[in-house]
Design an enzyme around this catalytic site. Sequence first.
Site, PDB file in Angstrom:
ATOM      1  N   GLY A   1     -10.584  29.030  27.734  1.00 29.41           N
ATOM      2  CA  GLY A   1     -11.232  29.800  26.675  1.00 29.41           C
ATOM      3  C   GLY A   1     -10.908  31.276  26.781  1.00 29.41           C
TER       4      GLY A   1
ATOM      5  N   PHE B   1     -32.253  45.378  14.926  1.00 33.10           N
ATOM      6  CA  PHE B   1     -31.931  43.956  14.816  1.00 33.10           C
ATOM      7  C   PHE B   1     -33.193  43.138  15.067  1.00 33.10           C
ATOM      8  CE2 PHE B   1     -28.192  41.131  14.657  1.00 33.10           C
ATOM      9  CZ  PHE B   1     -27.276  41.969  14.071  1.00 33.10           C
TER      10      PHE B   1
ATOM     11  N   GLN C   1     -29.951  27.422  17.131  1.00 29.54           N
ATOM     12  CA  GLN C   1     -30.430  28.491  16.261  1.00 29.54           C
ATOM     13  C   GLN C   1     -29.899  28.361  14.837  1.00 29.54           C
ATOM     14  OE1 GLN C   1     -29.166  32.855  16.903  1.00 29.54           O
ATOM     15  NE2 GLN C   1     -31.362  32.772  17.250  1.00 29.54           N
TER      16      GLN C   1
ATOM     17  N   HIS D   1     -29.345  30.563  11.680  1.00 32.57           N
ATOM     18  CA  HIS D   1     -29.330  31.957  11.250  1.00 32.57           C
ATOM     19  C   HIS D   1     -29.920  31.999   9.840  1.00 32.57           C
ATOM     20  CE1 HIS D   1     -28.098  35.979  10.260  1.00 32.57           C
ATOM     21  NE2 HIS D   1     -27.584  36.147  11.455  1.00 32.57           N
TER      22      HIS D   1
ATOM     23  N   LEU E   1     -21.456  33.419   7.331  1.00 31.74           N
ATOM     24  CA  LEU E   1     -22.557  34.264   7.795  1.00 31.74           C
ATOM     25  C   LEU E   1     -22.610  35.617   7.095  1.00 31.74           C
ATOM     26  CD1 LEU E   1     -24.756  34.600  10.110  1.00 31.74           C
ATOM     27  CD2 LEU E   1     -23.051  36.036  11.194  1.00 31.74           C
TER      28      LEU E   1
ATOM     29  N   GLU F   1     -27.253  39.703  10.438  1.00 30.76           N
ATOM     30  CA  GLU F   1     -28.617  40.231  10.485  1.00 30.76           C
ATOM     31  C   GLU F   1     -28.587  41.751  10.362  1.00 30.76           C
ATOM     32  OE1 GLU F   1     -31.311  38.047  13.173  1.00 30.76           O
ATOM     33  OE2 GLU F   1     -31.437  39.957  14.216  1.00 30.76           O
TER      34      GLU F   1
ATOM     35  N   ARG G   1     -35.025  35.177  14.677  1.00 28.31           N
ATOM     36  CA  ARG G   1     -34.396  34.257  13.725  1.00 28.31           C
ATOM     37  C   ARG G   1     -35.154  32.960  13.516  1.00 28.31           C
ATOM     38  NH1 ARG G   1     -28.199  35.452  15.718  1.00 28.31           N
ATOM     39  NH2 ARG G   1     -28.180  37.528  14.765  1.00 28.31           N
TER      40      ARG G   1
ATOM     41  N   HIS H   1     -26.001  28.192  13.698  1.00 25.69           N
ATOM     42  CA  HIS H   1     -25.291  29.388  14.114  1.00 25.69           C
ATOM     43  C   HIS H   1     -24.960  29.415  15.604  1.00 25.69           C
ATOM     44  CE1 HIS H   1     -24.082  33.556  13.896  1.00 25.69           C
ATOM     45  NE2 HIS H   1     -25.003  33.939  14.744  1.00 25.69           N
TER      46      HIS H   1
ATOM     47  N   GLU I   1     -21.087  31.195  25.400  1.00 30.03           N
ATOM     48  CA  GLU I   1     -21.975  30.308  24.647  1.00 30.03           C
ATOM     49  C   GLU I   1     -22.004  28.892  25.208  1.00 30.03           C
ATOM     50  OE1 GLU I   1     -21.809  30.826  20.382  1.00 30.03           O
ATOM     51  OE2 GLU I   1     -22.908  28.956  20.038  1.00 30.03           O
TER      52      GLU I   1
ATOM     53  N   ARG J   1     -32.442  32.717  20.751  1.00 28.16           N
ATOM     54  CA  ARG J   1     -31.708  33.928  21.133  1.00 28.16           C
ATOM     55  C   ARG J   1     -32.003  35.064  20.167  1.00 28.16           C
ATOM     56  NH1 ARG J   1     -26.668  36.329  19.506  1.00 28.16           N
ATOM     57  NH2 ARG J   1     -26.169  34.607  18.125  1.00 28.16           N
TER      58      ARG J   1
ATOM     59  N   LEU K   1     -23.208  38.693  22.413  1.00 23.98           N
ATOM     60  CA  LEU K   1     -22.065  39.527  22.813  1.00 23.98           C
ATOM     61  C   LEU K   1     -22.374  40.197  24.147  1.00 23.98           C
ATOM     62  CD1 LEU K   1     -20.756  41.178  19.498  1.00 23.98           C
ATOM     63  CD2 LEU K   1     -19.942  39.122  20.645  1.00 23.98           C
TER      64      LEU K   1
HETATM   65  C1  LIG Z   1     -20.100  34.339  12.358  1.00 20.66           C
HETATM   66  C2  LIG Z   1     -20.725  34.730  13.661  1.00 20.66           C
HETATM   67  C3  LIG Z   1     -21.226  36.007  13.859  1.00 20.66           C
HETATM   68  C4  LIG Z   1     -21.805  36.367  15.075  1.00 20.66           C
HETATM   69  N1  LIG Z   1     -22.287  37.643  15.235  1.00 20.66           N
HETATM   70  C5  LIG Z   1     -22.798  38.004  16.441  1.00 20.66           C
HETATM   71  C6  LIG Z   1     -23.221  39.350  16.688  1.00 20.66           C
HETATM   72  O1  LIG Z   1     -23.094  40.233  15.843  1.00 20.66           O
HETATM   73  N2  LIG Z   1     -23.739  39.660  17.890  1.00 20.66           N
HETATM   74  C7  LIG Z   1     -23.867  38.717  18.891  1.00 20.66           C
HETATM   75  O2  LIG Z   1     -24.340  39.057  19.970  1.00 20.66           O
HETATM   76  N3  LIG Z   1     -23.459  37.443  18.682  1.00 20.66           N
HETATM   77  C8  LIG Z   1     -22.923  37.063  17.502  1.00 20.66           C
HETATM   78  N4  LIG Z   1     -22.499  35.777  17.320  1.00 20.66           N
HETATM   79  C9  LIG Z   1     -22.476  34.865  18.467  1.00 20.66           C
HETATM   80  C10 LIG Z   1     -21.305  35.201  19.368  1.00 20.66           C
HETATM   81  O3  LIG Z   1     -20.261  35.744  18.601  1.00 20.66           O
HETATM   82  C11 LIG Z   1     -20.776  33.992  20.122  1.00 20.66           C
HETATM   83  O4  LIG Z   1     -21.837  33.352  20.789  1.00 20.66           O
HETATM   84  C12 LIG Z   1     -19.741  34.413  21.150  1.00 20.66           C
HETATM   85  O5  LIG Z   1     -18.749  35.208  20.545  1.00 20.66           O
HETATM   86  C13 LIG Z   1     -19.096  33.239  21.863  1.00 20.66           C
HETATM   87  O6  LIG Z   1     -18.129  33.758  22.743  1.00 20.66           O
HETATM   88  P1  LIG Z   1     -17.450  32.834  23.829  1.00 20.66           P
HETATM   89  O7  LIG Z   1     -16.585  33.694  24.665  1.00 20.66           O
HETATM   90  O8  LIG Z   1     -18.476  32.031  24.521  1.00 20.66           O
HETATM   91  O9  LIG Z   1     -16.575  31.795  22.993  1.00 20.66           O
HETATM   92  P2  LIG Z   1     -15.566  31.944  21.761  1.00 20.66           P
HETATM   93  O10 LIG Z   1     -15.346  33.320  21.318  1.00 20.66           O
HETATM   94  O11 LIG Z   1     -15.994  30.941  20.755  1.00 20.66           O
HETATM   95  O12 LIG Z   1     -14.197  31.466  22.408  1.00 20.66           O
HETATM   96  C14 LIG Z   1     -13.989  30.132  22.845  1.00 20.66           C
HETATM   97  C15 LIG Z   1     -12.586  30.036  23.396  1.00 20.66           C
HETATM   98  O13 LIG Z   1     -12.414  28.763  23.999  1.00 20.66           O
HETATM   99  C16 LIG Z   1     -11.197  28.210  23.575  1.00 20.66           C
HETATM  100  N5  LIG Z   1     -11.313  26.757  23.714  1.00 20.66           N
HETATM  101  C17 LIG Z   1     -12.286  25.943  23.256  1.00 20.66           C
HETATM  102  N6  LIG Z   1     -12.029  24.679  23.624  1.00 20.66           N
HETATM  103  C18 LIG Z   1     -10.878  24.710  24.318  1.00 20.66           C
HETATM  104  C19 LIG Z   1     -10.093  23.722  24.964  1.00 20.66           C
HETATM  105  N7  LIG Z   1     -10.420  22.429  24.960  1.00 20.66           N
HETATM  106  N8  LIG Z   1      -8.946  24.099  25.575  1.00 20.66           N
HETATM  107  C20 LIG Z   1      -8.559  25.400  25.583  1.00 20.66           C
HETATM  108  N9  LIG Z   1      -9.275  26.372  25.000  1.00 20.66           N
HETATM  109  C21 LIG Z   1     -10.421  26.012  24.386  1.00 20.66           C
HETATM  110  C22 LIG Z   1     -11.018  28.721  22.174  1.00 20.66           C
HETATM  111  O14 LIG Z   1      -9.673  28.626  21.788  1.00 20.66           O
HETATM  112  C23 LIG Z   1     -11.493  30.165  22.357  1.00 20.66           C
HETATM  113  O15 LIG Z   1     -10.460  30.944  22.901  1.00 20.66           O
HETATM  114  C24 LIG Z   1     -21.902  35.408  16.109  1.00 20.66           C
HETATM  115  C25 LIG Z   1     -21.394  34.137  15.920  1.00 20.66           C
HETATM  116  C26 LIG Z   1     -20.830  33.787  14.711  1.00 20.66           C
HETATM  117  C27 LIG Z   1     -20.338  32.368  14.558  1.00 20.66           C
END
Ligand SMILES: Cc1cc2nc3c(=O)[nH]c(=O)nc-3n(C[C@H](O)[C@H](O)[C@H](O)COP(=O)(O)OP(=O)(O)OC[C@H]3O[C@@H](n4cnc5c(N)ncnc54)[C@H](O)[C@@H]3O)c2cc1C
Length: 602
Positions: A19, A124, A245, A247, A257, A260, A291, A358, A392, A403, A409
Amino acid sequence: MSYTKAKIATRKFDVVIVGAGGSGMRAALELSRAGLNVASLSKVFPTRSHTVAAQGGVSASLGNMSEDNWHYHFYDTIKGSDWLGDQDAIEFMCREAPKVVIELEHFGMPFDRNPDGTIYQRPFGGHTANYGEKPVQRACAAADRTGHAMLHTLYQQNVKAKTNFFVEWMALDLIRDADGDVVGVTALELETGDLHVLQAKAVLLATGGAGRIFAASTNAFINTGDGLGMAARAGIPLQDMEFWQFHPTGVAGAGVLLTEGCRGEGAILLNSNGERFMERYAPTLKDLAPRDFVSRSMDQEIKEGRGCGPNKDYILMKLDHLGADTIRKRLPSVEEIGHNFANVDITKEPIPVVPTIHYQMGGIPTNINGQVVVQNGEVHNQVVGGLYAVGECSCVSVHGANRLGTNSLLDLLVFGKSAGKHIVDFVKNSGEHKPLPADGADRTLARLNQLQDSNDGIYAQDIANDIRATMQQHAGVFRTQASMDEGVVKVADLRSRVPTVTLKDKSMVWNTARMEALEVDNLIEVAQATMVSAAARKECRGAHTVDDYEHPADHPEFPLGRNDKEWMKHTLWHSAGNNLTYKPVNLKPLTVDSVPPKVRTF
Ligand SMILES: Cc1cc2nc3c(=O)[nH]c(=O)nc-3n(C[C@H](O)[C@H](O)[C@H](O)COP(=O)(O)OP(=O)(O)OC[C@H]3O[C@@H](n4cnc5c(N)ncnc54)[C@H](O)[C@@H]3O)c2cc1C
């Protein structure tokens, strides 16, 4: 052709990170900078990970624009979590927040600025000053593209630090040895269709959320819960999966989305009478209540016939009073989304919104170092050697049952960094790589060949859609015991059909049908974990609202349906037996006094 052991290439790294979203890249940076040999795998180009879509901001009690400190943030997060969050982890996160955000600024993050040069911060939901008295400006923002700015900043730093990216590689299974330690992963190179084994001293799962188990979701299509599936199949339980959650403001009908941050900047929600109904449900915070609260209130309005539109099935969000200049400066993407997905000019008219899936509060259980922990008899939180999880897909647990916006973030930065630091020490103190077990790739080989040999059966897309429809129907904003029990039976039936998924196109090069079929194996683990955990929790807490337990008249001892006596505990779902165990919530912070449970009003 079939997949054979002989054809599998093996490569060795100090650390494999599955990831390349915000959490994976924050951790990778720590490791590459320490000189470790790091492989970072991603199904998509790193900067297309879902973190790129984050809009509103990242929280930190900088106090740039209104009086703030980490104690307020700590209190808000515990109350937001409905007392299911672990207070040690929450203290750690809220104390670290100002440091990791300033550090991100120094990495080159293009935050919006105040006239004095400090980082711009907006209000927020659920973030308050003076323990709930009034909204506070805590969300550090780059317009409504905070995640975009953050992900690109982290990617650039990783390129500089020489992280090895494996772009368009899909990890399939964890490899555990006889001691139970994790020693590598199997992975498919999508461009060639070849299977590889990546051996490592430590594996970090950072695969993001699984919002695609639902039909209507704000999540990217790649968010299929792969890390959760990998963990579940490797015998690691999934924690608190009943908490999802909604949203409040997804575009009605489209699911996209609207941050917020809109309400942070002053947008308000209206019912069909033109009434700002949140004043009734949350007299202090109004539209900026957490939320779970706002989503439930919106659904209540719709249920009672005050929804808008010809079918009375959505709520309106009004922004035009902010003025076109503010909207273009602070919420430029929201304006675009209005045009593209709702055919609405938000500078002139309100936009139809509905609560939309969300974020998953649950995930792979970890401690504050990102180490994955399991139950061993009476011992809670025993570390699994060589396995870490952040972001996440993990559950540390700072978000508990609900949350607060912008705390995700933050979670990526704080725990990405702390896991990275811990892994550096772990790798430096460990000797040679542990040997790979002879049967390490067997499960993956069997699954790939089952798909190769299949001639008829169901299409991956059809069963994925059935899973999504079932979850939407049986695990929504308002749940009933009967509907959840029915959902449990339906998901078990879907699970029994997963092995009959067929692959018509057996070609090797960039075969997306194979990828989708493999994703179904993960969707079903997450869906079953969610449904079974939800049906078992006989109370209302945070995002888990069950009609049967909601009415205090029937349960005067549990205000708002929350039953701390029996249910202030974390759920653990075990895939092998499809059964549940529980572990206590940690109400003891690291250095300060505990925030004792109380009734949650806003
Ligand atoms: C539209 C939207 C808006 C948001 N706005 C906010 C905000 O303003 N503030 C806030 O705090 N949170 C926000 N969130 C929540 C937050 O963005 C996410 O919880 C967070 O970005 C998740 O980050 P992550 O690093 O866990 O995973 P992600 O950014 O989802 O990255 C997952 C990674 O894993 C990789 N991956 C998955 N499965 C595999 C696999 N089998 N093999 C290899 N790679 C794989 C993907 O390719 C990717 O690179 C928002 C979420 C959404 C959907």
